[in-house]
Design a protein around this motif. Structure first.
Motif, PDB file in Angstrom:
ATOM      1  N   LYS A  14     -76.114  12.247  -2.898  1.00  0.00           N
ATOM      2  CA  LYS A  14     -77.460  11.729  -2.808  1.00  0.00           C
ATOM      3  C   LYS A  14     -78.468  12.590  -3.177  1.00  0.00           C
ATOM      4  O   LYS A  14     -79.506  12.634  -3.531  1.00  0.00           O
ATOM      5  CB  LYS A  14     -77.766  10.826  -1.598  1.00  0.00           C
ATOM      6  N   ARG A  15     -78.102  13.945  -2.529  1.00  0.00           N
ATOM      7  CA  ARG A  15     -79.035  15.066  -2.595  1.00  0.00           C
ATOM      8  C   ARG A  15     -78.957  15.561  -4.071  1.00  0.00           C
ATOM      9  O   ARG A  15     -80.068  16.022  -4.707  1.00  0.00           O
ATOM     10  CB  ARG A  15     -78.526  16.305  -1.764  1.00  0.00           C
ATOM     11  N   GLN A  16     -78.101  14.991  -4.928  1.00  0.00           N
ATOM     12  CA  GLN A  16     -78.125  15.596  -6.490  1.00  0.00           C
ATOM     13  C   GLN A  16     -79.211  14.718  -7.231  1.00  0.00           C
ATOM     14  O   GLN A  16     -79.626  15.078  -8.355  1.00  0.00           O
ATOM     15  CB  GLN A  16     -76.748  15.192  -7.029  1.00  0.00           C
ATOM     16  N   GLY A  17     -79.939  13.597  -6.510  1.00  0.00           N
ATOM     17  CA  GLY A  17     -81.106  13.188  -6.958  1.00  0.00           C
ATOM     18  C   GLY A  17     -81.148  12.251  -8.116  1.00  0.00           C
ATOM     19  O   GLY A  17     -82.035  12.132  -8.915  1.00  0.00           O
ATOM     20  N   ASN A  18     -79.698  11.787  -8.410  1.00  0.00           N
ATOM     21  CA  ASN A  18     -79.770  10.639  -9.475  1.00  0.00           C
ATOM     22  C   ASN A  18     -79.801   9.058  -8.733  1.00  0.00           C
ATOM     23  O   ASN A  18     -78.842   8.836  -8.528  1.00  0.00           O
ATOM     24  CB  ASN A  18     -78.582  10.811 -10.371  1.00  0.00           C
ATOM     25  N   PRO A  19     -81.006   8.466  -8.874  1.00  0.00           N
ATOM     26  CA  PRO A  19     -80.782   7.100  -8.106  1.00  0.00           C
ATOM     27  C   PRO A  19     -80.135   6.100  -8.892  1.00  0.00           C
ATOM     28  O   PRO A  19     -79.575   5.006  -8.475  1.00  0.00           O
ATOM     29  CB  PRO A  19     -82.321   6.815  -8.353  1.00  0.00           C
TER      30      PRO A  19
END
Ligand code: GDP
Ligand code: MG
Length: 175
Positions: free
Chosen positions: A109-114
């Protein structure tokens, strides 16, 4: 088989999860159709491709496996870069790996791709007598994070095709 004019989706897929949960075995089962016992933790060429044809489109998976770096409980940003889908693996015979799966979900989730298509995989389901994590616990975690959940066995091939077809379907929908 792919037909002319079919839509083609190329999708990077990454595997995460603790060492020994069966990530490499899942990939080898999917790509080579075999189970290899007695693997080295660092086996894993890190990169495989496989094609799945659905009626709506053909999905070309670029599959990234770890080569043992997950022992540090985190992976380099380039491992995740550009990933369209991710599989978080735990081992039903090890509660530790389930607890750690939550950390792997957070790292994803920290990778930031929704739009990342995420699957939670409970592997080694053939080892029922050693089970430490109930199906319901996996389902619950997957629901909390909008993930697809499935129990698999790389050893018996249970649900391996189902896993990758479901990811492919979700990738088609997202494209
Ligand atoms: P990785 O470190 O996550 O890549 O895990 P591996 O694929 O190297 O597997 C670790 C060990 O678990 C190996 O000895 C595999 O043979 C074994 N293994 C992997 N998947 C399964 C499975 O579904 N059932 C059983 N019984 N053993 C498995
Ligand atoms: Mg491995």
């Amino acid at each position: 088989m792919a037909r002319p004019g079919d839509k083609i989706i190329q999708a990077k897929l990454v595997l995460v999860g603790d060492m020994g949960t069966g990530k490499t075995s899942l990939v080898l089962r999917f790509v080579k159709g075999k189970f290899f016992d007695l693997q080295e933790p660092t086996i894993g060429a890190a990169f495989f491709t496989q094609i799945l044809s659905l009626s709506e489109a053909t999905v070309k998976f670029d599959i990234w496996d770890t080569a043992g770096q997950e022992r540090y409980h985190s992976l380099a940003p380039m491992y995740y870069r550009g990933a369209a889908s991710a599989i978080v693996v735990y081992d039903i015979t090890s509660r530790d790996t389930f607890v750690r799966a939550k950390k792997w979900v957070q790292e994803l989730k920290r990778q930031g791709n929704p739009n990342l298509v995420m699957a939670l995989v409970a592997n080694k389901s053939d080892l029922e007598s050693k089970r430490e994590v109930d199906i319901q616990e996996g389902e619950q975690l997957s629901l909390e994070h909008g993930m697809f959940f499935i129990e698999t066995s790389a050893k018996t091939a249970l649900n391996i095709n189902e896993l990758f077809y479901e990811i492919a379907k979700r990738l088609v929908k997202a494209n």
